[in-house]
Each structure stands twice: as structure tokens, then as C-alpha cells.
Design a protein around this motif. Structure first.
Motif, PDB file in Angstrom:
ATOM      1  N   UNK A 186      -8.689 -14.575   8.446  1.00 35.50           N
ATOM      2  CA  UNK A 186      -9.064 -13.985   7.165  1.00 35.50           C
ATOM      3  C   UNK A 186      -8.210 -12.762   6.861  1.00 35.50           C
ATOM      4  N   UNK A 187      -8.133 -12.370   5.588  1.00 41.01           N
ATOM      5  CA  UNK A 187      -7.499 -11.088   5.260  1.00 41.01           C
ATOM      6  C   UNK A 187      -8.180  -9.959   6.039  1.00 41.01           C
TER       7      UNK A 187
ATOM      8  N   UNK B 233      -8.552 -19.915  -2.471  1.00 39.28           N
ATOM      9  CA  UNK B 233      -8.411 -19.048  -3.643  1.00 39.28           C
ATOM     10  C   UNK B 233      -9.451 -17.938  -3.608  1.00 39.28           C
ATOM     11  N   UNK B 234     -10.697 -18.301  -3.339  1.00 44.27           N
ATOM     12  CA  UNK B 234     -11.773 -17.311  -3.348  1.00 44.27           C
ATOM     13  C   UNK B 234     -11.617 -16.280  -2.238  1.00 44.27           C
ATOM     14  N   UNK B 235     -11.159 -16.713  -1.061  1.00 51.89           N
ATOM     15  CA  UNK B 235     -10.994 -15.787   0.058  1.00 51.89           C
ATOM     16  C   UNK B 235      -9.862 -14.809  -0.219  1.00 51.89           C
ATOM     17  N   UNK B 236      -8.761 -15.297  -0.784  1.00 47.87           N
ATOM     18  CA  UNK B 236      -7.649 -14.395  -1.111  1.00 47.87           C
ATOM     19  C   UNK B 236      -8.069 -13.400  -2.187  1.00 47.87           C
ATOM     20  N   UNK B 237      -8.768 -13.879  -3.203  1.00 42.81           N
ATOM     21  CA  UNK B 237      -9.248 -12.985  -4.263  1.00 42.81           C
ATOM     22  C   UNK B 237     -10.219 -11.954  -3.693  1.00 42.81           C
TER      23      UNK B 237
ATOM     24  N   UNK C 180     -10.376 -10.851  -0.623  1.00 43.93           N
ATOM     25  CA  UNK C 180      -9.621  -9.897   0.181  1.00 43.93           C
ATOM     26  C   UNK C 180      -8.934  -8.861  -0.685  1.00 43.93           C
ATOM     27  N   UNK C 181      -8.364  -9.302  -1.808  1.00 40.77           N
ATOM     28  CA  UNK C 181      -7.728  -8.373  -2.723  1.00 40.77           C
ATOM     29  C   UNK C 181      -8.730  -7.452  -3.394  1.00 40.77           C
ATOM     30  N   UNK C 182      -9.896  -7.992  -3.730  1.00 38.69           N
ATOM     31  CA  UNK C 182     -10.940  -7.194  -4.380  1.00 38.69           C
ATOM     32  C   UNK C 182     -11.416  -6.056  -3.483  1.00 38.69           C
ATOM     33  N   UNK C 183     -11.414  -6.304  -2.164  1.00 36.54           N
ATOM     34  CA  UNK C 183     -11.874  -5.285  -1.227  1.00 36.54           C
ATOM     35  C   UNK C 183     -10.756  -4.341  -0.786  1.00 36.54           C
ATOM     36  N   UNK C 184      -9.622  -4.401  -1.440  1.00 37.69           N
ATOM     37  CA  UNK C 184      -8.585  -3.418  -1.182  1.00 37.69           C
ATOM     38  C   UNK C 184      -7.306  -3.946  -0.575  1.00 37.69           C
TER      39      UNK C 184
END
Length: 209
Positions: free
Chosen positions: A164-165, A97-101, A103-107
């Protein structure tokens, strides 16, 4: 709540869901497993599919909850499986969950698969903590911690960590540090849940006498 969670029909439903999720998880890791097999020593393959293996541990723990072993050896194996189930499910559930979030936070763009993965992995962590009250895993949690730390070492020592994303490919050191910290926190959460369960069971026995 306890009566519902411990009822055999509910456990069977949860077992079916987790079995399907585990199979899907290993399929999801198919490309990375194939890449690892072609570029790394074969003995590293078991360390690649982190979340599906955590789900597998929990699935086995549910089977042992439905059909508890009677021998001393079987009881010990059950406790180890339960400890691995709780520690790894909490760890990789939160990690995904944290890694996906992040990745989304960084664009990065979050699609329906990302939301599905976040929901399913959050469920992994929640169910593990909920069922820790029915497990007898407290003494085996240190072994589960050692296994999970070994897995982290293999992941980041040999570069076989989950893909990773794209927005996080330049943040591997930070992801590595977060991963090791989360392992310690997950083992602590598992220990506290097991301790709370042990205290409740002791209180119930004391009321019987």
C-alpha cells in the motif's frame, strides 16, 4: 458499438494491449514476489499478484472469444475464465484506483506512474463490463466470487496483500473491509451485466421467430 467491440481486428488489438499490460504487471510485482518467496510459504505466491492475474484472466477470455472451444469441457472452462475475468478485473481495477486516490488524499504524492496506474486499472474495469455482453459466464460467477474471496482471505489472513502507499500503512483494517466489500459488489456487477446480456440475446432470438 457492439460491432466494433466484437470485430476480430479490435479484439486482436485489445489482446495485444492486455498481454503487454499483464507482463508489465507481473514485472511490477517482482519485488513483492521476491519478498514473499523469501519470507512466506511458496504456495502463497499465486495469491500475491492480484491485478496482473485479473488481467491474465481477461487476456485468456479474449483468446477464447477469438477461438471459442467446441467441446462441452472447453465451453465450461471458457465460462469459468470469463467469469474470473469480469469479476477480478472490475474488482482490482476499481481497487487500485481507489487505493491510489486514498493514499494521495492522506498526503501522499501522486507521480506520473500513479496516474498511469489509475488510467490502466480503470480501463481494466471498463473493458470487463463492456465485454461481459459477449461472454457466457453467468453460471460461473459464483465460482469466480468464491475464488476472489479466497484470494482476499489469503491476502489479509497471511499479510500478502498488495503493498500500500505509505500513507495507508496504518489503515490496513479499513482497506481489508473495503476489499471484501468490493469483491461482493464486483460479483454483483458481473452478474447484472451477464443477466442483461442474456436478456438481450433472448430478445434477439425471439425476433427471429
Amino acid at each position: 458499438m457492439d460491432k466494433v467491440l466484437a470485430s476480430r481486428p479490435f479484439v486482436w488489438i485489445l489482446l495485444a494491449v492486455n498481454t503487454l499490460g499483464t507482463i508489465y504487471g507481473y514485472i511490477w510485482y517482482g519485488n513483492q514476489l521476491a519478498y514473499t518467496a523469501g519470507n512466506y510459504p511458496a504456495w502463497l505466491l499465486p495469491f500475491v499478484p492480484d491485478s496482473p492475474t485479473a488481467s491474465l484472466f481477461f487476456t485468456l477470455a479474449l483468446v477464447l472469444l477469438l477461438y471459442p472451444p467446441r467441446t462441452a469441457w472447453g465451453v465450461a472452462v471458457r465460462a469459468l475464465v470469463e467469469a474470473l475475468a469480469v469479476v477480478t478485473s472490475v474488482k482490482y481495477g476499481i481497487w487500485a484506483v481507489m487505493i491510489i486516490v486514498a493514499g494521495g488524499y492522506q498526503g501522499g504524492n501522486l507521480d506520473w506512474q500513479d496516474w498511469m496506474l489509475m488510467a490502466s486499472h480503470a480501463g481494466m474495469a471498463v473493458e470487463a463490463l463492456l465485454y461481459a455482453r459477449f461472454f457466457h459466464c453467468r453460471k460461473m460467477i459464483p465460482l469466480a466470487l468464491l475464488y476472489t474471496l479466497l484470494n482476499d482471505t489469503m491476502d489479509y489472513g497471511f499479510g500478502i496483500y498488495p503493498w500500500l502507499p505509505s500513507t495507508l500503512t496504518d489503515d490496513v483494517p479499513q482497506v481489508r473491509n473495503f476489499t471484501f466489500l468490493l469483491t461482493l459488489l464486483s460479483a454483483s456487477a458481473a452478474w447484472l451485466a451477464a443477466e442483461a446480456s442474456a436478456r438481450r440475446n433472448l430478445q434477439r432470438r425471439s425476433r427471429m421467430f
